[in-house]
Design an enzyme around this catalytic site. Structure first.
Site, PDB file in Angstrom:
ATOM      1  N   GLY A 290       0.831  -1.194   0.000  1.00 20.02           N
ATOM      2  CA  GLY A 290       0.000   0.000   0.000  1.00 20.02           C
ATOM      3  C   GLY A 290       0.862   1.238   0.000  1.00 20.02           C
ATOM      4  O   GLY A 290       2.079   1.182  -0.228  1.00 20.02           O
TER       5      GLY A 290
ATOM      6  N   THR B 234       5.170  -2.327   2.270  1.00 21.86           N
ATOM      7  CA  THR B 234       4.878  -3.694   1.835  1.00 21.86           C
ATOM      8  C   THR B 234       4.748  -4.596   3.048  1.00 21.86           C
ATOM      9  O   THR B 234       5.545  -4.501   3.993  1.00 21.86           O
ATOM     10  CB  THR B 234       5.997  -4.215   0.916  1.00 21.86           C
ATOM     11  OG1 THR B 234       6.156  -3.305  -0.171  1.00 21.86           O
ATOM     12  CG2 THR B 234       5.660  -5.598   0.378  1.00 21.86           C
ATOM     13  N   VAL B 235       3.750  -5.485   3.025  1.00 23.82           N
ATOM     14  CA  VAL B 235       3.503  -6.387   4.143  1.00 23.82           C
ATOM     15  C   VAL B 235       3.938  -7.795   3.754  1.00 23.82           C
ATOM     16  O   VAL B 235       3.624  -8.283   2.663  1.00 23.82           O
ATOM     17  CB  VAL B 235       2.016  -6.389   4.541  1.00 23.82           C
ATOM     18  CG1 VAL B 235       1.785  -7.345   5.713  1.00 23.82           C
ATOM     19  CG2 VAL B 235       1.557  -4.983   4.906  1.00 23.82           C
TER      20      VAL B 235
ATOM     21  N   LYS C 136       5.497  -5.300   8.259  1.00 21.53           N
ATOM     22  CA  LYS C 136       5.294  -4.227   7.282  1.00 21.53           C
ATOM     23  C   LYS C 136       6.596  -3.440   7.144  1.00 21.53           C
ATOM     24  O   LYS C 136       7.061  -2.813   8.106  1.00 21.53           O
ATOM     25  CB  LYS C 136       4.165  -3.295   7.720  1.00 21.53           C
ATOM     26  CG  LYS C 136       3.887  -2.151   6.724  1.00 21.53           C
ATOM     27  CD  LYS C 136       2.890  -1.138   7.274  1.00 21.53           C
ATOM     28  CE  LYS C 136       1.497  -1.706   7.321  1.00 21.53           C
ATOM     29  NZ  LYS C 136       0.498  -0.661   7.733  1.00 21.53           N
TER      30      LYS C 136
ATOM     31  N   ASP D 209      -9.811   6.576  10.455  1.00 20.03           N
ATOM     32  CA  ASP D 209      -9.673   6.086   9.084  1.00 20.03           C
ATOM     33  C   ASP D 209     -10.307   4.702   8.952  1.00 20.03           C
ATOM     34  O   ASP D 209      -9.703   3.761   8.433  1.00 20.03           O
ATOM     35  CB  ASP D 209      -8.206   6.042   8.672  1.00 20.03           C
ATOM     36  CG  ASP D 209      -8.034   5.927   7.155  1.00 20.03           C
ATOM     37  OD1 ASP D 209      -8.945   6.354   6.418  1.00 20.03           O
ATOM     38  OD2 ASP D 209      -7.008   5.404   6.702  1.00 20.03           O
TER      39      ASP D 209
END
Length: 643
Positions: free
Chosen positions: A389, A393-394, A409, A503
């Site tokens: 995202g 990166t995960v 992450k 969020d």
């Protein structure tokens, strides 16, 4: 065992007054001892906040010659926030000050230290000293990085003035301020050596188990044998004692109660957090004792590659913190059944050296090893990329220290280059750790490796709610109600700690294989009513899910989260969002002014009660929504009962 009426034990919350047991020696040392600068050092959940609150309680009448002010340093890692946290503390003490004829207007001042001085002088005129009871003092580590001069000034205000006694409560993380450089008087100079807060005495633990302060008819009736078993298994730890006793009253089976506590995710989490704060030598000592306890000091020395001073200091501090205990014959063991069980179950022993020379161990049998695996920080073996995202990166990763699967992450450099962005990540860890709800994704660790910043989290094997909606929406009513009621409970827990998410959206909700939802990404969270790290005038959130007040850059409370939650509910129930627009600006304007459609106009099978609930969440005026997440959760449960 015959339980008394009700469950008298308090689990996970601070206590004072009749609910507070023990600590008589510490209270006497703090109030009557010769030192005016006191550092109270202990592990998480050992009762530091409760002790401060009890000190506040027993000194509030002025009989001990003090006026107590409970000062929570949460959020005070920024210079602009330090004065605000003290102002909040004074507001909490306003009634006590009023009883002394001191109005807050008399001591109002923009400058924190002028305000402290004015308060101290007015108390001294009344024959009293100021008792500063400071919690969450680890926040000062961040303050020192940003403004060392301000921290030195705070130390002088706490230590070098007549009429003030300062009590700091912290975990071992605060020890970082004992190693400051370029400052001839480090912040902890004068506060050291610390007073350690560990397990209760045997007698205090027994009183807590028996609830001796209750009326005789209200006390739980444990046998003498069970009282001793609970005390010894818990290592006199007050949090564990109350948790075991509560489960015992519910189950009426002590062994089963202990098994459930030993398997409790939150208990294991607290052990892992405390373990990570220890030095390498201290961690190694605990690993050794997990393999060969009881062990004499000489036996431990043979397994340690360190000097005698470091070894002796490690043993002493572990004993002071309550991790280990020394028997009459001089041999050491872990303190209590639960710590030993955690060390055994998670195999916290010295891992075998792999051929590469790193500290990581291979992933468990059956895991995919076809990738070019890499070990991060000598501990986390990356196994598979599972998502990417805007923030990073995960990866699915194997934690060789705790012998468990985690999500790692790896944050993008452009995100962590911005101090505010990195601070949001740090807030994510602190806030989500403190909520402690089973439907809030747990964050474990923030670290750096080869110039990159990474975050480790609870591993959830499953999809996101966004993926489920894309594949199957509109979702069955049972799924909508089951997921939403659990998420409402999670929000209630967060809001109960004065924490906003800000969020909420389907991609921030993870689903386990069993369908259990987990609310993730508290990177945008901030304390309700507090100045956050996001500058005024800057919109933060996701336009499709933003509340009208969030779009308008107005102050937010928990009802803003309920609006975003309503958008998610609408999407689950109908398969589409309530608003669609060609541009971000148009979307934001629709959130502010456009009425949402009735969900039944899109999906006629949506029950009327659920449609009404969703539309109430989506009211433009916060006052027209549910007052809080507790009320929303109750309404969801009522729909489920009526369906």
């Amino acid at each position: 065992m015959i339980p008394g009426p009700g469950v008298p034990y308090v689990v996970g919350q601070w206590v004072r007054g009749e609910k507070f047991y023990g600590r008589d020696d510490l209270i006497a040392e703090i109030l009557d001892g010769p030192r005016n600068s006191i550092w109270l050092l202990g592990t998480r959940r050992i009762g530091k906040t409760s002790l401060l609150k009890q000190l506040e309680h027993i000194t509030s009448t002025g009989d001990h010659g003090f006026l107590p002010v409970f000062w929570d340093f949460q959020g005070a890692d920024d210079p602009s926030e330090l004065g605000l946290t003290f102002s909040d503390a004074l507001l909490d003490a306003e009634d006590r000050l009023g009883d002394l004829g001191i109005a807050l207007t008399e001591i109002e001042n923009e400058d924190l230290f002028s305000k402290m001085g004015a308060l101290r002088r007015r108390l001294r005129a009344r024959g009293l000293s100021l008792l500063l009871l400071c919690d969450e003092v680890e926040e000062l580590i961040g303050l020192h990085r940003k403004d060392p001069a301000l921290l030195r000034k705070l130390r002088r205000a706490m230590q070098s003035q007549e009429g003030v006694r300062s009590v700091l409560a912290s975990s071992v993380r605060l020890c970082a301020l004992a190693e400051q450089r370029g400052d001839t008087s480090p912040f902890l100079h004068g506060f050291s050596p610390p007073l350690y807060i560990a397990g209760l005495s045997h007698g205090e633990a027994e009183s807590l188990i028996r609830q001796d302060r209750l009326d005789t008819g209200s006390r739980p009736r444990f046998s003498t044998e069970n009282v001793e078993l609970i005390r010894s298994r818990c290592g006199n730890h007050p949090y564990l004692i109350q948790l075991v006793c509560k489960r015992f009253l519910e189950l009426e089976d002590l062994d089963e109660a202990c098994e459930q506590v030993a398997a409790d995710r939150m208990v294991n989490y607290f052990f892992s957090v405390d373990f990570e704060m220890l030095s390498d030598t201290e961690q190694t000592v605990l690993r050794i004792l997990s393999e060969r306890a009881p062990a004499a000091a000489a036996s431990i020395a043979q397994a340690l590659v360190t000097d005698s001073g470091t070894r002796t200091g490690a043993l002493q501090r572990l004993e002071n913190l309550g991790f280990i205990q020394r028997h009459a014959d001089g041999r050491y063991t872990q303190s209590g059944f639960f710590l030993k069980r955690w060390l055994d179950d998670l195999a916290i022993a010295r891992p075998p050296e792999p051929p590469s020379g790193g500290r990581g161990t291979a992933p468990p049998h059956g895991e995919d090893t076809t990738l070019s695996l890499r070990t991060v920080d000598g501990r986390y073996t990356l196994q598979d990329e599972v998502g990417a995202g805007a923030a990073g990166t995960v990866y699915k990763a194997w934690d060789s220290l705790l012998q468990t699967q985690v999500a790692l992450k790896l944050l993008r450099p452009e995100c962590t280059a911005n101090p505010d962005a990195l601070e949001r990540v740090r807030q994510e860890i602190l806030l989500s750790r403190d909520i402690g709800h089973p439907n809030i994704l747990r964050i474990y660790h923030l670290g750096a490796f080869e110039g990159r910043t990474y975050l480790t989290m609870q591993w959830i094997k499953g999809a996101t709610l966004a993926e489920l909606i894309a594949d199957r929406a509109p979702l069955p009513l049972e799924t909508v109600l089951g997921v939403s009621s659990r998420l409402a409970s999670a929000l209630a827990a967060a809001h109960g700690r004065a924490i906003l998410h800000r969020d909420i959206k389907p991609s921030n909700i993870l689903l386990g294989d069993d369908g259990e939802p987990y609310l993730a990404d508290f990177g945008l969270a901030r304390l309700i009513g507090e100045h956050g790290i996001t500058s005024h005038g800057l919109f933060v959130g996701t336009p499709h899910y933003a509340s009208p007040e969030q779009v308008a850059l107005e102050p937010l409370d928990e009802r803003s989260d309920l609006y975003s939650f309503g958008v998610v509910l609408f999407e689950m129930a109908t398969g589409r969002r309530p608003f669609a627009a060609a541009t971000v600006q148009e979307m934001l304007e629709m959130q502010r002014s456009a009425p949402p459609p009735d969900p039944r106009s899109i999906t006629p099978t949506v029950p009327a009660a659920l449609a009404e609930l969703i539309l109430r969440c989506l009211e433009k005026e916060p006052a027209d929504r549910f007052p809080d997440a507790v009320a929303l959760e109750g309404a969801l449960h009522q729909i489920a009962r009526d369906s």
